[in-house]
Structure formats: structure tokens, C-alpha cells
Design an enzyme around this catalytic site. Structure first.
Site, PDB file in Angstrom:
ATOM      1  N   THR A 109      18.540  48.015  48.783  1.00 20.48           N
ATOM      2  CA  THR A 109      18.661  49.469  48.872  1.00 20.48           C
ATOM      3  C   THR A 109      20.083  49.878  48.511  1.00 20.48           C
ATOM      4  O   THR A 109      21.048  49.349  49.073  1.00 20.48           O
ATOM      5  CB  THR A 109      18.326  49.930  50.306  1.00 20.48           C
ATOM      6  OG1 THR A 109      16.986  49.509  50.587  1.00 20.48           O
ATOM      7  CG2 THR A 109      18.444  51.427  50.469  1.00 20.48           C
ATOM      8  N   GLN A 125      40.597  48.884  36.648  1.00 21.78           N
ATOM      9  CA  GLN A 125      41.883  49.557  36.886  1.00 21.78           C
ATOM     10  C   GLN A 125      42.122  50.716  35.923  1.00 21.78           C
ATOM     11  O   GLN A 125      43.109  51.445  36.069  1.00 21.78           O
ATOM     12  CB  GLN A 125      43.037  48.547  36.755  1.00 21.78           C
ATOM     13  CG  GLN A 125      43.042  47.460  37.812  1.00 21.78           C
ATOM     14  CD  GLN A 125      43.413  47.975  39.204  1.00 21.78           C
ATOM     15  OE1 GLN A 125      43.836  49.129  39.379  1.00 21.78           O
ATOM     16  NE2 GLN A 125      43.254  47.135  40.207  1.00 21.78           N
ATOM     17  N   SER A 155      34.856  50.399  39.564  1.00 20.71           N
ATOM     18  CA  SER A 155      34.810  50.254  41.021  1.00 20.71           C
ATOM     19  C   SER A 155      35.279  51.534  41.695  1.00 20.71           C
ATOM     20  O   SER A 155      36.298  52.106  41.305  1.00 20.71           O
ATOM     21  CB  SER A 155      35.729  49.094  41.420  1.00 20.71           C
ATOM     22  OG  SER A 155      35.863  49.027  42.817  1.00 20.71           O
ATOM     23  N   CYS A 185      45.529  41.661  46.696  1.00 20.55           N
ATOM     24  CA  CYS A 185      44.406  42.394  47.283  1.00 20.55           C
ATOM     25  C   CYS A 185      43.298  41.444  47.715  1.00 20.55           C
ATOM     26  O   CYS A 185      42.465  41.781  48.532  1.00 20.55           O
ATOM     27  CB  CYS A 185      43.848  43.417  46.300  1.00 20.55           C
ATOM     28  SG  CYS A 185      43.283  42.696  44.766  1.00 20.55           S
ATOM     29  N   GLY A 197      33.643  46.210  41.743  1.00 12.72           N
ATOM     30  CA  GLY A 197      34.069  45.603  40.487  1.00 12.72           C
ATOM     31  C   GLY A 197      33.739  44.121  40.391  1.00 12.72           C
ATOM     32  O   GLY A 197      33.351  43.630  39.332  1.00 12.72           O
ATOM     33  N   THR A 198      33.888  43.403  41.482  1.00  9.04           N
ATOM     34  CA  THR A 198      33.590  41.971  41.462  1.00  9.04           C
ATOM     35  C   THR A 198      32.134  41.760  41.083  1.00  9.04           C
ATOM     36  O   THR A 198      31.809  40.987  40.167  1.00  9.04           O
ATOM     37  CB  THR A 198      33.883  41.346  42.846  1.00  9.04           C
ATOM     38  OG1 THR A 198      35.257  41.554  43.151  1.00  9.04           O
ATOM     39  CG2 THR A 198      33.570  39.863  42.866  1.00  9.04           C
ATOM     40  N   HIS A 253      36.527  52.192  44.835  1.00  8.09           N
ATOM     41  CA  HIS A 253      37.716  52.308  45.692  1.00  8.09           C
ATOM     42  C   HIS A 253      39.020  52.260  44.910  1.00  8.09           C
ATOM     43  O   HIS A 253      40.091  52.495  45.471  1.00  8.09           O
ATOM     44  CB  HIS A 253      37.685  51.249  46.809  1.00  8.09           C
ATOM     45  CG  HIS A 253      37.980  49.850  46.383  1.00  8.09           C
ATOM     46  ND1 HIS A 253      39.172  49.234  46.665  1.00  8.09           N
ATOM     47  CD2 HIS A 253      37.240  48.934  45.708  1.00  8.09           C
ATOM     48  CE1 HIS A 253      39.155  47.992  46.184  1.00  8.09           C
ATOM     49  NE2 HIS A 253      37.994  47.796  45.603  1.00  8.09           N
ATOM     50  N   ASN A 310      45.621  44.582  36.495  1.00 10.44           N
ATOM     51  CA  ASN A 310      45.875  45.059  37.859  1.00 10.44           C
ATOM     52  C   ASN A 310      47.297  44.798  38.336  1.00 10.44           C
ATOM     53  O   ASN A 310      47.823  45.538  39.159  1.00 10.44           O
ATOM     54  CB  ASN A 310      44.878  44.409  38.836  1.00 10.44           C
ATOM     55  CG  ASN A 310      44.698  42.925  38.620  1.00 10.44           C
ATOM     56  OD1 ASN A 310      44.464  42.482  37.500  1.00 10.44           O
ATOM     57  ND2 ASN A 310      44.823  42.147  39.670  1.00 10.44           N
TER      58      ASN A 310
HETATM   59  N1  PLP Z   1      38.834  43.668  38.286  1.00  6.61           N
HETATM   60  C1  PLP Z   1      40.101  44.064  38.437  1.00  6.61           C
HETATM   61  C2  PLP Z   1      40.983  44.207  37.232  1.00  6.61           C
HETATM   62  C3  PLP Z   1      40.601  44.350  39.712  1.00  6.61           C
HETATM   63  O1  PLP Z   1      41.864  44.739  39.861  1.00  6.61           O
HETATM   64  C4  PLP Z   1      39.737  44.206  40.832  1.00  6.61           C
HETATM   65  C5  PLP Z   1      40.250  44.433  42.196  1.00  6.61           C
HETATM   66  O2  PLP Z   1      41.393  44.229  42.477  1.00  6.61           O
HETATM   67  C6  PLP Z   1      38.412  43.802  40.617  1.00  6.61           C
HETATM   68  C7  PLP Z   1      37.999  43.543  39.322  1.00  6.61           C
HETATM   69  C8  PLP Z   1      37.443  43.674  41.747  1.00  6.61           C
HETATM   70  O3  PLP Z   1      37.010  44.942  42.177  1.00  6.61           O
HETATM   71  P1  PLP Z   1      36.389  45.171  43.633  1.00  6.61           P
HETATM   72  O4  PLP Z   1      37.521  45.131  44.601  1.00  6.61           O
HETATM   73  O5  PLP Z   1      35.737  46.506  43.553  1.00  6.61           O
HETATM   74  O6  PLP Z   1      35.396  44.084  43.868  1.00  6.61           O
END
Ligand code: PLP
Length: 370
Positions: A230, A172, A192, A315, A68-69, A194, A144
């Protein structure tokens, strides 16, 4: 140990584990022309098609990445400062994830109301303001920390009226509520693996129209030149399998919502305030603020009792920091007194009942004086 921290990371789903293990057996690089490469490529492209289908875009509109990041940072940087088009000023909600707020130059931050819902009047005003430059708006679909669901489709209509692009951080929300780009009216969306029971290390940026993007990682030309390197085939295969499984489980959202409501009712009896309670929220998330009790003390007490929950956006750093989300909601000292309970797909009734008993015991103890 009872794990109630889904919004940090969901436990791996059996379907995802199976897909990861099968992909690990493939020796080929998806870019290779030989048979082993073709098998890896078939698996990769099959996963891409399933991810694209889940959120309603063309497979070529899916950029596979690490999570997600990365998906958020790629969208924000590439759409706001393309090398082949006009720059866009960035506007973002004040309760966005750090992945968004820190993706590039500081965005103009839009306020939320006391329930944590984006103020559409402020969005409308900000877009109508000064700007010669067109805008890129970034909003999360579900928060989140509180689970609050923003009115993204309404925001999209405002963006369209002002010629702004809309990127949605749906990390989320995907797998927890029905999400398609069309229904949201957005131009792009981040997800994302996970957070939905896939492995850590895979995510995607889904684009409404297939377009070129300046990559964050250049070289290699993978992902149509939009993300070099890759692809992490096992993680991507696990992500697609998790998405399928989460989609199938959406039918049973009421069970989770019922357990969430029981937890919140018990917490309120103990004096807790539920952040965002007046807004539509995810079925699995409760942000419980206990006046006079620091979040770290609550976390430690619950951890010692065998429950994994979190405080703030824990997190990221592992630290218990003051929540910028609850601050933006104007909750003042409650921003240091809240814990987040987020039920994973693997939650059970017995686990929920045990948590309620532990929370009651924790709340009944006199607060420690520092
Ligand atoms: N965006 C939101 C709303 C999230 O809650 C998170 C992770 O906590 C992220 C982005 C980032 O995702 P990732 O952990 O896959 O990089």
C-alpha cells in the site's frame, strides 16, 4: 541551531506539512472500491500526475516508492536483469551514491576528473569495449558531497549511439535545478521527497516509456505490478507538494548561489580548498577541505558552535568515513579533511554570516594533535 545539511535531508516545507496532515485524515486504502478508497486514490493519482508533470513523463511512468535508494535499486535491478528480456551489464560513475554502487553485482566503475566530473571519453570507450551484452549506464545528475553537476545529456547521446539504457540518480538535483527526462535524454530517473522539503519515506522512479518492471517487493500488484505494498499516501502527498514548492522557488536560485560563494570565499581565506570548484555545481553545496584538519574535528567544533554540517556521505551511517567521492577525484588526504555545507530552502543571510564567523574561529584554532 543552524541547519546547513540540506543534502542529507531538507527541513519540511510548510506546503508539504499541510499536504501530509490532510492525507493523514483519509482512512481509505487507494485500492479499495468504496468512496473512502476513491478519495484516497484521487489524492494518490493527483500526486502522481504532479510528480510526472514535474519531470516530464506520463503519470503511468511514475513508480511511487520509499525514496531515492529504492528508486535507484529498482531501476538498476529491473533494467539490468529483467525476467522477460536481455540482461545488461552495468556501468556507473565512481562518485555514485552507495544506493547505486551496492544495488546489485558490482558495476564497472567509470572514472571522474579532478573536479569530479564523469569522464565521457571513458564512458565512450567502455561502451565500445568487448560487450556482446548491451549496457545499462547509471549516472548521478548532481553529486551529494560536492554538488558537481555531470554532463548527463552528453552522456545520454553516447549511450544512445551504443544502444545503452541510461538511468539517472537525480535525487540531489530535482527541485534544485530544472530537471526533465527529455532534456536529460535519459530512460529513467530517481527522485526523493526528503531532499526537497518533503517528508522522509517517499520517492519515485520516473520512466521515459511506460514499461513493466520486475518488482523488488512482489505481491499486491500496486504500481502496475512494479512495486507491491500500500503506498504511503501522506508521504507521497507531501512529496508532490514539496516538488511544487521547490519548482516555484527555482526562480530564486541566485540568492543561494551568492551565499554559497560567500562561504567559499571565506573558507579559501582560511586556507580551504573547494572540491569540484572548476565544475558546474549546485547552488547550495560546498565541499570545503581544510588541509591538516580531520573532518570529524571540524564537525565537532562546528556542532558545538551550533551548526549542522556533515562530512563525506554521513547521511547513511552516522559515522565520519573517508569520502569515496573525494578519493575518486584524487584529492588524497583531503578526502579525510572536508566538510560539506549544503544550504536548505530555509537558509537565511543571518545564518550564513554566523556560519562564516564560526568557520573562521574554527580554522584559526590550532589543530588538535591526536
Ligand atoms: N542518491 C543520492 C545522490 C543521494 O544523495 C541519496 C541520499 O543521500 C540517495 C540516492 C538515497 O536517497 P534516500 O535517502 O531517499 O533513500
Amino acid at each position: 541551531m543552524i541547519y546547513l545539511d540540506a543534502n542529507a535531508s531538507e527541513p519540511l516545507r510548510a506546503e508539504a506539512r499541510e499536504a501530509v496532515l490532510a492525507a493523514l485524515e483519509l482512512p481509505g486504502n487507494p485500492a479499495s472500491v468504496h468512496g473512502a478508497g476513491r478519495r484516497a486514490r484521487d489524492l494518490l493519482e493527483g500526486a502522481r500526475e504532479r510528480i510526472a508533470g514535474a519531470v516530464g513523463v506520463e503519470p503511468a511512468g511514475v513508480v511511487l516508492c520509499s525514496g531515492g535508494t529504492e528508486a535507484n535499486v529498482l531501476a538498476l535491478r529491473a533494467l539490468s536483469a529483467p525476467s522477460d528480456g536481455p540482461r545488461r551489464r552495468v556501468l556507473a560513475g565512481s562518485t555514485e551514491h552507495a544506493a547505486v554502487l551496492e544495488a546489485g553485482p558490482a558495476p564497472r566503475v567509470l572514472p571522474v576528473d579532478r573536479d569530479g566530473v564523469i569522464r565521457l571519453d571513458a564512458l565512450e570507450r567502455a561502451l565500445a569495449d568487448d560487450g556482446e551484452e548491451p549496457a545499462l549506464v547509471c549516472l548521478m545528475l548532481a553529486n551529494n558531497e560536492t554538488g558537481v553537476i555531470h554532463p548527463v545529456a552528453e552522456a545520454a547521446a553516447i549511450c544512445r549511439r551504443h544502444g545503452a539504457l541510461l538511468h539517472v540518480d537525480a535525487v540531489q538535483a530535482v527541485g534544485r535545478i530544472p530537471v526533465t527526462l527529455d532534456a536529460l535524454g535519459a530512460d529513467s530517473l530517481a527522485l526523493s521527497g526528503h531532499k526537497i522539503g518533503g517528508p522522509k519515506g517517499a520517492g519515485a522512479l520516473a520512466l521515459r516509456t511506460v514499461r513493466r518492471l520486475d518488482p523488488l517487493l512482489a505481491g499486491g500488484g500496486q504500481e502496475r505490478g512494479r512495486r507491491g505494498g500500500t503506498p504511503a499516501l501522506p508521504a507521497v502527498a507531501g512529496l508532490a507538494a514539496a516538488l511544487d514548492a521547490a519548482g516555484a522557488a527555482l526562480a530564486d536560485r541566485e540568492t543561494l548561489a551568492g551565499w554559497r560563494d560567500r562561504i567559499e570565499a571565506a573558507a579559501r581565506e582560511c586556507g580551504a580548498v573547494v572540491a569540484g570548484e572548476g565544475a558546474p555545481r549546485l547552488d547550495n553545496t560546498s565541499c570545503l577541505a581544510l588541509p591538516g584538519r580531520r573532518a570529524d574535528g571540524q564537525l565537532i567544533a562546528l556542532d558545538l558552535a551550533g551548526f549542522c554540517v556533515s562530512a563525506g556521505a554521513a547521511c547513511s551511517s552516522g559515522k565520519v568515513a573517508r569520502s569515496h567521492v573525494l578519493d575518486a577525484m584524487g584529492l588524497e588526504e583531503l578526502a579525510e579533511q572536508s566538510v560539506r555545507v549544503s544550504l536548505p530552502w530555509s537558509a537565511t543571510q543571518a545564518g550564513v554570516e554566523a556560519f562564516i564567523a564560526a568557520y573562521r574561529r574554527m580554522a584559526a584554532r590550532p589543530p588538535r594533535v591526536a
